[in-house]
Design an enzyme around this catalytic site. Structure first.
Site, mmCIF file in Angstrom:
data_model
loop_
_atom_site.group_PDB
_atom_site.id
_atom_site.type_symbol
_atom_site.label_atom_id
_atom_site.label_comp_id
_atom_site.label_asym_id
_atom_site.label_seq_id
_atom_site.Cartn_x
_atom_site.Cartn_y
_atom_site.Cartn_z
ATOM 1 C CB CYS A 1 -0.609 -0.412 1.565
ATOM 2 S SG CYS A 1 -1.512 -1.539 2.065
ATOM 3 N NE ARG B 1 1.627 -8.693 5.504
ATOM 4 C CZ ARG B 1 0.134 -9.034 4.692
ATOM 5 N NH1 ARG B 1 -0.082 -9.827 5.794
ATOM 6 N NH2 ARG B 1 -0.157 -8.101 4.070
ATOM 7 C CD GLN C 1 -0.601 -8.379 -0.874
ATOM 8 O OE1 GLN C 1 0.318 -7.468 -0.595
ATOM 9 N NE2 GLN C 1 -1.290 -8.944 0.586
ATOM 10 C CG ASP D 1 -1.969 -5.335 -2.709
ATOM 11 O OD1 ASP D 1 -3.317 -5.493 -3.269
ATOM 12 O OD2 ASP D 1 -1.171 -4.997 -1.932
ATOM 13 C CG HIS E 1 -3.306 0.027 -3.794
ATOM 14 N ND1 HIS E 1 -2.667 -0.641 -3.292
ATOM 15 C CD2 HIS E 1 -4.242 -0.439 -1.754
ATOM 16 C CE1 HIS E 1 -2.123 -1.436 -2.276
ATOM 17 N NE2 HIS E 1 -2.685 -1.683 -1.479
ATOM 18 C CE LYS F 1 -12.303 -6.305 7.372
ATOM 19 N NZ LYS F 1 -10.994 -7.215 7.949
ATOM 20 C CG HIS G 1 -6.291 -0.825 0.949
ATOM 21 N ND1 HIS G 1 -4.954 -1.219 1.481
ATOM 22 C CD2 HIS G 1 -7.145 0.361 1.206
ATOM 23 C CE1 HIS G 1 -4.459 0.256 2.102
ATOM 24 N NE2 HIS G 1 -5.748 1.004 1.736
#
Length: 649
Positions: A345, A374, A392, A394, A396, A476, A522
């Site tokens: 992000c 992580r 990910q 991912d 945005h 969310k 997100h």
């Protein structure tokens, strides 16, 4: 006040008056003896409680029976206590600790010098059924701290002493008895031990567990059990567990030569050629889907200075899960602290911030197959399902408040199509709303929550609301898909963020010529490639549809004279875009069939003398015992057509 009356409102809306201090058991008996016999517990103003608890004020009352969803939690909770009692009856010197309810069952941690064996579990189960047959009453009292501590010290239960000392001042210390056996517990519990179905539970396994989850504390033994309402429900669950064992992605990953993991890189995946082919096939599919949906793909660094993580807030909230990298810069006076990114992000905001943005640029959809790291504890890692290094899918979306609903509806539509193509017919949506501690005005939260609800209703009309469970920065959606054997997997997410654009100074110029903060959405569909591939392996039990299968076709010779033609067939399939390989080993065809079936190859083309002479192939599908003889060109055309990815059909 003596003789005070209270009014209890029942589920049908009727009201009954009783003396203050009446119990739910009394009310059930007053309504009908049959209800009193079936009663397990009660809800008082929505809170689950024991039937024996006095009710002192006006309240809404509901009697809980075996048909109620809460009954299963009560059964499992009582099983934990009954199991602990059984253990101490068989081995009086064993110390007990805690035994909470978990998904499908419970566990209880014990301090015992000798390890529990499979035979011990059988003995415990037998004693549990004996305790259930005794129908011992379950009773409860509230004690003060000194009395509880004295009791546990006298009974040589040091873990219970520690638990009592940890209870905050002013909080009730509730003691429960199942017959003569006693435990510290918040409750509630059943009326007597006989209300636990004796043929609907099973002890499953034993594992090590540190006391209170701290590796500095003593290692205990944790016994896991499962419990259900009926014998048939237990049988169905055990069947599902056996099926899940057969589908274990770690086992299939070895058999199909997809990936492995090893001690030198804990939580990191070593992809083999077959597995990497599967990975790239999925990645290529996702890249096409995102491109058509208006996303612009970017790539951001994996190692970023701590200053950015401090500014975004991740350093304070997430540092213990980050991999820290110290760098000696040539001209720096001190070491520079960097971190491997745990999420993408903040980096995406940096891309957004390059150059002035106008409202005409919004919505701006930035996607990245972002490699993240992580720190997960060694005990929590599980094959591909929980790793330390992952990628990910991912993205945005930077947009205005008025665009949230449209973007959310488009995302749900995109996600629905991808899940369908991947073989998942159904999924559930959970809407998590504002928590008590949050950023942003109530007006903005009202607008965001309404936008998400309206977006869901544009696509479907069923979803669950989880009040107060939104992130501090916005509401969310979480998406749970259901696999072939009924298990749920939470993969996709869509989160509204008012916070990060503020912290990282993201702006756009509005129609009014003034600068405004964009809303940051997100979103992920797969969650991570690693975990989603693990889910795919288990959903299909390794038997992928042809477009996903890493090895689509094996062409196997029956006799050595067929080897040249085998090569020609493989070449023709490869030119047509099919992942094909030859098997011309000097082995019998039945051996080859068995081996490639274990490797989950969807199509096997067998070539013998007859096929060479007639320019045909004998096609056998995975899991079938019969073969189909086809002209070579017809076979290739059929395979090519079947292998087209769903989004290209």
């Amino acid at each position: 006040m003596d003789g005070a009356q209270i009014s209890l409102t029942l589920p049908d809306g009727s009201r009954r008056s009783y003396a203050a201090g009446v119990t739910a058991a009394d009310v059930a008996q007053d309504i009908a003896p049959s209800l009193a016999k079936a009663a397990l517990a009660a809800r008082v103003d929505g809170q689950l409680t024991d039937l024996s608890r006095p009710i002192e004020a006006d309240a809404a009352l509901e009697i809980v029976t075996a048909k109620d969803d809460a009954a299963l939690e009560l059964i499992r909770h009582d099983c934990a206590h009954i199991m602990a009692r059984a253990v101490q009856e068989i081995w009086p010197g064993v110390k007990v600790t805690i035994g909470p309810v978990i998904e499908n069952g419970w566990y209880y941690d014990f301090d015992r010098e000798e390890p529990f064996t499979p035979e011990d579990l059988e003995a415990i189960e037998k004693r549990m059924r004996e305790i259930i047959a005794r129908r011992d009453p379950v009773t409860t009292e509230v004690w003060d701290r000194d009395r509880a501590i004295a009791h546990y010290k006298a009974n040589n239960e040091p873990f219970k002493v520690e638990l009592v000392n940890a209870i905050p001042e002013g909080q009730a210390i509730r003691m429960y008895w199942h017959g003569y056996w006693q435990d510290l517990c918040r409750g509630p519990h059943l009326v007597h031990t006989g209300q636990v179905p004796p043929d609907a539970f099973k002890l499953m396994s034993v594992a090590g567990a540190y006391w209170r989850g701290d590796s500095n504390n003593k290692m205990l033994q944790r016994i896991y059990g499962v419990a259900f309402r009926s014998k048939n429900d237990l049988k169905a669950y055990l069947t599902m567990i056996e099926e899940a064992r057969k589908r274990d992605h770690r086992k299939l990953g070895r058999e199909m030569e997809l990936f492995h993991m090893q001690e030198e890189a804990p939580g990191m995946v070593f992809w083999h050629p077959n597995g990497w082919t599967l990975y790239r096939t999925l990645e290529d599919y996702m890249r096409r889907k995102l491109g058509r949906a208006g996303y612009k793909e970017i790539k951001t660094p994996q190692v970023v200075d701590r200053k950015l993580w401090e500014k975004s807030g991740h350093w304070e909230a997430y540092q213990e899960n980050m991999f820290i990298v110290e760098v000696d810069e040539e001209h720096a006076r001190e070491k520079r602290i960097n971190a491997l990114k745990p999420m993408n992000c903040p980096c995406h905001v940096q891309v957004y911030n390059q150059g002035l943005k106008s409202y005409r640029d919004l919505p701006l959809r930035l996607a990245e197959f972002g490699s993240c790291h992580r720190y997960e504890s060694s005990g929590s890692m599980h094959g591909l399902m929980r790793v330390r290094g992952f990628t990910q899918d991912d993205a945005h979306i930077f947009c205005t408040e008025d665009q949230i609903e449209t973007e959310c509806a488009a995302f749900i539509d995109l996600l629905s199509g991808i899940y369908k193509d991947a073989g998942f017919a159904s999924f559930d949506i959970k809407l998590s709303t504002r928590p008590d501690v949050r950023v942003g005005s109530d007006e903005i939260w009202d607008k965001a929550e309404a936008a998400l609800e309206n977006a869901i209703l544009k696509v479907r009309n069923d979803y669950q609301v989880d009040p107060g469970e939104g992130a501090f920065y916005g509401p969310k959606l979480d998406f749970k898909l259901t696999d072939a054997i009924g298990r749920e997997w939470q993969c996709g997410t869509f989160q509204v963020d008012f916070n990060l654009p503020q912290r990282l100074d993201a702006e756009y110029v509005g129609e009014d010529g003034a600068k405004h903060r964009p809303v940051m959405l997100h979103r992920a569909i797969l969650g991570s490639f690693e975990r989603f591939i693990g889910i795919l392996i288990e959903n299909y039990a390794g038997k992928f549809p042809l477009w996903l299968a890493p090895r689509q076709v094996v062409v196997a010779s029956i006799v050595s004279d067929a080897d040249p033609y085998v090569g020609q067939v493989v070449e023709a399939l490869t030119r047509a875009g099919i992942r094909a390989e030859a098997d011309t080993r000097n082995e019998k065809i039945n051996y080859k069939v068995r081996e490639h079936s274990l490797g989950k190859v969807p199509l096997l083309l067998a070539i013998g003398k007859q096929e060479v002479e007639s320019r045909t192939v004998s096609l056998r599908r995975l899991g079938e015992n019969t073969s189909q003889v086809l002209e070579l060109d017809d076979a290739i055309a059929m395979i090519v057509d079947e292998a087209v990815p769903p989004d290209l059909r």
